[in-house]
Each structure stands twice: as C-alpha cells, then as structure tokens.
Design a protein around this motif. Structure first.
Motif, PDB file in Angstrom:
ATOM      1  N   PRO A  68     -13.239  24.078 -13.176  1.00  0.00           N
ATOM      2  CA  PRO A  68     -13.213  23.946 -14.571  1.00  0.00           C
ATOM      3  C   PRO A  68     -14.248  23.162 -15.024  1.00  0.00           C
ATOM      4  O   PRO A  68     -14.564  21.900 -14.648  1.00  0.00           O
ATOM      5  CB  PRO A  68     -12.052  23.186 -15.113  1.00  0.00           C
ATOM      6  N   ASN A  69     -15.012  23.542 -16.239  1.00  0.00           N
ATOM      7  CA  ASN A  69     -15.969  22.749 -16.752  1.00  0.00           C
ATOM      8  C   ASN A  69     -15.566  21.549 -17.733  1.00  0.00           C
ATOM      9  O   ASN A  69     -15.568  21.659 -18.817  1.00  0.00           O
ATOM     10  CB  ASN A  69     -17.153  23.558 -17.741  1.00  0.00           C
ATOM     11  N   ASP A  70     -14.864  20.628 -17.139  1.00  0.00           N
ATOM     12  CA  ASP A  70     -14.358  19.702 -17.998  1.00  0.00           C
ATOM     13  C   ASP A  70     -14.910  18.164 -17.767  1.00  0.00           C
ATOM     14  O   ASP A  70     -14.334  17.405 -18.010  1.00  0.00           O
ATOM     15  CB  ASP A  70     -12.972  19.648 -17.561  1.00  0.00           C
ATOM     16  N   ASN A  71     -16.126  17.997 -17.077  1.00  0.00           N
ATOM     17  CA  ASN A  71     -16.666  16.738 -16.530  1.00  0.00           C
ATOM     18  C   ASN A  71     -15.871  16.006 -15.703  1.00  0.00           C
ATOM     19  O   ASN A  71     -16.027  14.643 -15.501  1.00  0.00           O
ATOM     20  CB  ASN A  71     -17.143  16.041 -17.780  1.00  0.00           C
ATOM     21  N   PRO A  80     -19.364  19.052 -21.564  1.00  0.00           N
ATOM     22  CA  PRO A  80     -19.197  20.356 -20.872  1.00  0.00           C
ATOM     23  C   PRO A  80     -20.514  21.310 -21.340  1.00  0.00           C
ATOM     24  O   PRO A  80     -21.029  21.703 -20.661  1.00  0.00           O
ATOM     25  CB  PRO A  80     -18.060  21.015 -21.414  1.00  0.00           C
ATOM     26  N   GLN A  81     -20.909  20.848 -22.605  1.00  0.00           N
ATOM     27  CA  GLN A  81     -22.320  21.386 -23.157  1.00  0.00           C
ATOM     28  C   GLN A  81     -23.460  21.132 -22.384  1.00  0.00           C
ATOM     29  O   GLN A  81     -24.387  21.948 -21.970  1.00  0.00           O
ATOM     30  CB  GLN A  81     -22.384  21.128 -24.691  1.00  0.00           C
ATOM     31  N   ALA A  84     -22.973  22.996 -19.135  1.00  0.00           N
ATOM     32  CA  ALA A  84     -23.087  24.597 -19.379  1.00  0.00           C
ATOM     33  C   ALA A  84     -24.655  25.132 -19.478  1.00  0.00           C
ATOM     34  O   ALA A  84     -25.187  25.902 -19.145  1.00  0.00           O
ATOM     35  CB  ALA A  84     -22.397  24.957 -20.416  1.00  0.00           C
ATOM     36  N   ALA A  94     -20.559  29.354 -17.152  1.00  0.00           N
ATOM     37  CA  ALA A  94     -20.491  27.916 -17.432  1.00  0.00           C
ATOM     38  C   ALA A  94     -18.830  27.377 -17.147  1.00  0.00           C
ATOM     39  O   ALA A  94     -18.949  26.256 -17.135  1.00  0.00           O
ATOM     40  CB  ALA A  94     -20.962  27.649 -18.438  1.00  0.00           C
ATOM     41  N   ASP A  95     -18.010  28.309 -17.323  1.00  0.00           N
ATOM     42  CA  ASP A  95     -16.734  27.797 -17.136  1.00  0.00           C
ATOM     43  C   ASP A  95     -15.748  29.065 -16.807  1.00  0.00           C
ATOM     44  O   ASP A  95     -15.372  29.829 -17.567  1.00  0.00           O
ATOM     45  CB  ASP A  95     -16.348  27.294 -18.437  1.00  0.00           C
ATOM     46  N   PRO A  96     -15.217  29.004 -15.645  1.00  0.00           N
ATOM     47  CA  PRO A  96     -15.153  28.019 -14.598  1.00  0.00           C
ATOM     48  C   PRO A  96     -16.608  28.039 -13.847  1.00  0.00           C
ATOM     49  O   PRO A  96     -17.327  28.968 -14.055  1.00  0.00           O
ATOM     50  CB  PRO A  96     -14.204  28.221 -13.640  1.00  0.00           C
ATOM     51  N   ILE A  97     -16.855  26.729 -13.237  1.00  0.00           N
ATOM     52  CA  ILE A  97     -18.230  26.669 -12.651  1.00  0.00           C
ATOM     53  C   ILE A  97     -17.798  27.036 -11.169  1.00  0.00           C
ATOM     54  O   ILE A  97     -16.895  26.773 -10.555  1.00  0.00           O
ATOM     55  CB  ILE A  97     -18.659  25.281 -12.322  1.00  0.00           C
TER      56      ILE A  97
END
Ligand SMILES: [Zn+2]
Length: 311
Positions: A68-71, A80-81, A84, A94-97
């Motif tokens: 997940p793109n959740d840092n 996340p931006q 991404a 970009a999500d999920p990575i």
C-alpha cells in the motif's frame, strides 16, 4: 496486476532497451521515458534463462507483493502524493506499489546454487517454477541467503523439513545470529540449524561467489557478486526494492529496513557505485526477471532492463 506491468508504456520500450546501443546514452539522443520491460506474464512463463559468462542462470518467479502507498514502507515521513509522483511519471501504478519476488539459480561446475528461497509453500510458486525449469530441489547444493526476512527464507522449510534436503544453507554469521535471536523464527531455526553454514562476508563463499557486507536492511544482509571470467552479476538482495523508487530515491527512508540510517547508506552507496560502473545486477524485487543495470538518464538514476523479450 500482472497486466499492469506490461502496459503499452512498458512494452513500447522493449526493443530499445534490448539493443546494446540503446543502453549507452549518447549526447543528443532522447532518453527513453520508461526504460524497463517485462519478459512475459510470469504466471504463464515463470522461468527466465540467461548466462553469466559461461554459467547457466535461471530467474524463478515466486510471486508478487503489492505494498500500500501509505508511507509505512516507501517514503516514510513523506506523503502518498510525493511517492506517487515518480511512479506516475514512469507509467507505474502508484497504489498499491508493486514488488515482485524471484529467486535466482546459478550452476557452476558441480554446484547448483539457489539465491534466496522465496515465500514458501502456500504463499509462493518457487517450487512450480523449479519444476518448469527442470530442476529437482534435491539437486540444489547451496542456498545462498541474502537475509532472513520471510520472503527470502520462508521457502527453506516445507512440511516441517528442509525444502532443499541436500543443500547447505549459507548466510552471514551476523544474519544467522539475528535470525536465531528472533522468537518468531524458532520453528525455522529448529529445522534449518543442521544445514546452516554461516560465513564472514567480503570473501569468496562459494565457487565464483563473493558475499558483500551490505548490512542495514538487516544486521547481516549481504549482496552476492557472481563471477565467471570477465563477466559479473551483482545479486542485490534487498538493497533495492522498487525499480523506480529505490533507484531514483535511494535516500528515502524504507520501512522494511531494520536500521533506517544504515539501510539508506548501503542503498545510496551501492546505487552510486552502480551508476558509475554500469555493472549488471539481478534485483530480487524488480519486475521479472530483474536483470539489468543502473544508468543516468536525464540526470536521474534509472534502471535499464537487460532481459531479452520472450520468443
Ligand atoms: Zn525482500
């Protein structure tokens, strides 16, 4: 998920990335916007054969790991931006990575060496990939472990017994100490202890294989430099995870690293060295088969796949 990896942006560069001339950026030559490729859908063709000098090598698909793109893993401390942005620029989800998992097999004389062991039964498909490649697990003589995370050592055990019954399990002394100190690894430790032969890194640990101390991701992480004559391949283990994020932003904090500062330094140092040397690498978590080099394109470090397209 697999289809996403073979989007037009990726496949359009297949021929350019495979031409030797295209791998040396000339002045004035436009840089490819997205210089990677996948060879085939690994679920259908999970094996990729290549050579290191005269040595036979096989990339063996084990599975995918969507993050997940959740840092929490990539870009710790960022947004996340921010994470991404380079993914989108490279035409990647970009999500999920997406990470992939593919151990490497190398034959050298009477030795058949497997580099890392994948997720394990019920989670990964390494055993099916070995079968597709015509390799009997009983014929593997050495399993070279980069580090003790579950996506690298999970496949060492099958049904409570060593999955590679005739293989020595090789890893650094520091990594073996770290695994033994982890209560969650107790079952694995019990099964593999009779097979483990720990080594000190920065020396030849198997024929043509030198272990390089790259601690940080874990206390005893090693990369393996595989040599035949003038030909070399660096098996990077988890020095790098994602072909865009880890290569373009090696200084970003990675949640997977046990020691964030040491992990960052090891990654940064290696990518700096690889940009300068143009050495061939095999990256366990890059798009299958993860074979290529790191070059400077438009001022940025960029992974260039050297895999040949499937026939
Ligand atoms: Zn890993």
């Amino acid at each position: 998920m697999r289809i996403l990896m073979a989007t037009a942006a990726v496949t359009a560069l297949t021929l350019a990335a495979c031409s030797p001339a295209a791998n040396d950026q000339k002045s004035g030559e436009p840089a490819p916007p997205n210089p990677t490729q996948t060879v085939a859908a690994p679920a259908e063709k999970p094996v990729y054969r290549f050579k290191i000098g005269a040595l036979d090598a096989i990339a063996l698909f084990d599975g995918q790991n969507p993050v997940p793109n959740d840092n929490k893993v990539f870009g710790v401390g960022l947004t996340p931006q921010a994470v991404a942005a380079p993914l989108t620029a490279a035409g990647q989800p970009a999500d999920p990575i997406m990470l992939e998992i593919h151990p490497l097999l190398v034959r050298n004389g009477d030795r058949t060496m497997l580099f890392d062991a994948g997720l394990g039964a019920g989670k990964g498909q390494l055993m099916q990939s070995l079968q597709t490649a015509g390799v009997d697990p009983a014929n593997i003589t050495d399993v070279m472990i980069s580090h003790g995370h579950p996506d690298h050592v999970g496949g060492l055990v099958a049904d409570g017994a060593p999955a590679f019954p005739n293989a020595a399990i090789r890893m650094s002394e520091a990594e073996w100490a770290s695994i033994r100190a982890n209560p969650e690894m107790a079952d694995l430790v019990r099964v593999i202890t009779p097979k483990v032969q720990a080594f000190r890194p920065d020396e030849e640990v198997a024929p043509g294989v030198e272990a390089q101390d790259t601690a940080g991701h874990t206390p005893g992480h090693v990369a393996y430099l595989i040599t035949d004559g003038q030909n070399q391949l660096l098996y990077t283990g988890d020095l790098m995870h994602h072909w865009v994020l880890s290569v373009e932003h090696p200084d970003w904090t990675v949640g997977y690293d046990d020691d964030a500062t040491a992990g960052k330094k090891a990654r940064l140092d290696e990518i700096t060295a690889l940009r300068a040397s143009g050495a061939h690498i095999y990256a366990y978590h890059f798009p299958f088969p993860g074979l290529g080099k790191i070059q400077t394109r438009e001022g940025r470090a960029t992974f260039i796949s050297e895999a040949q397209p499937a026939a």
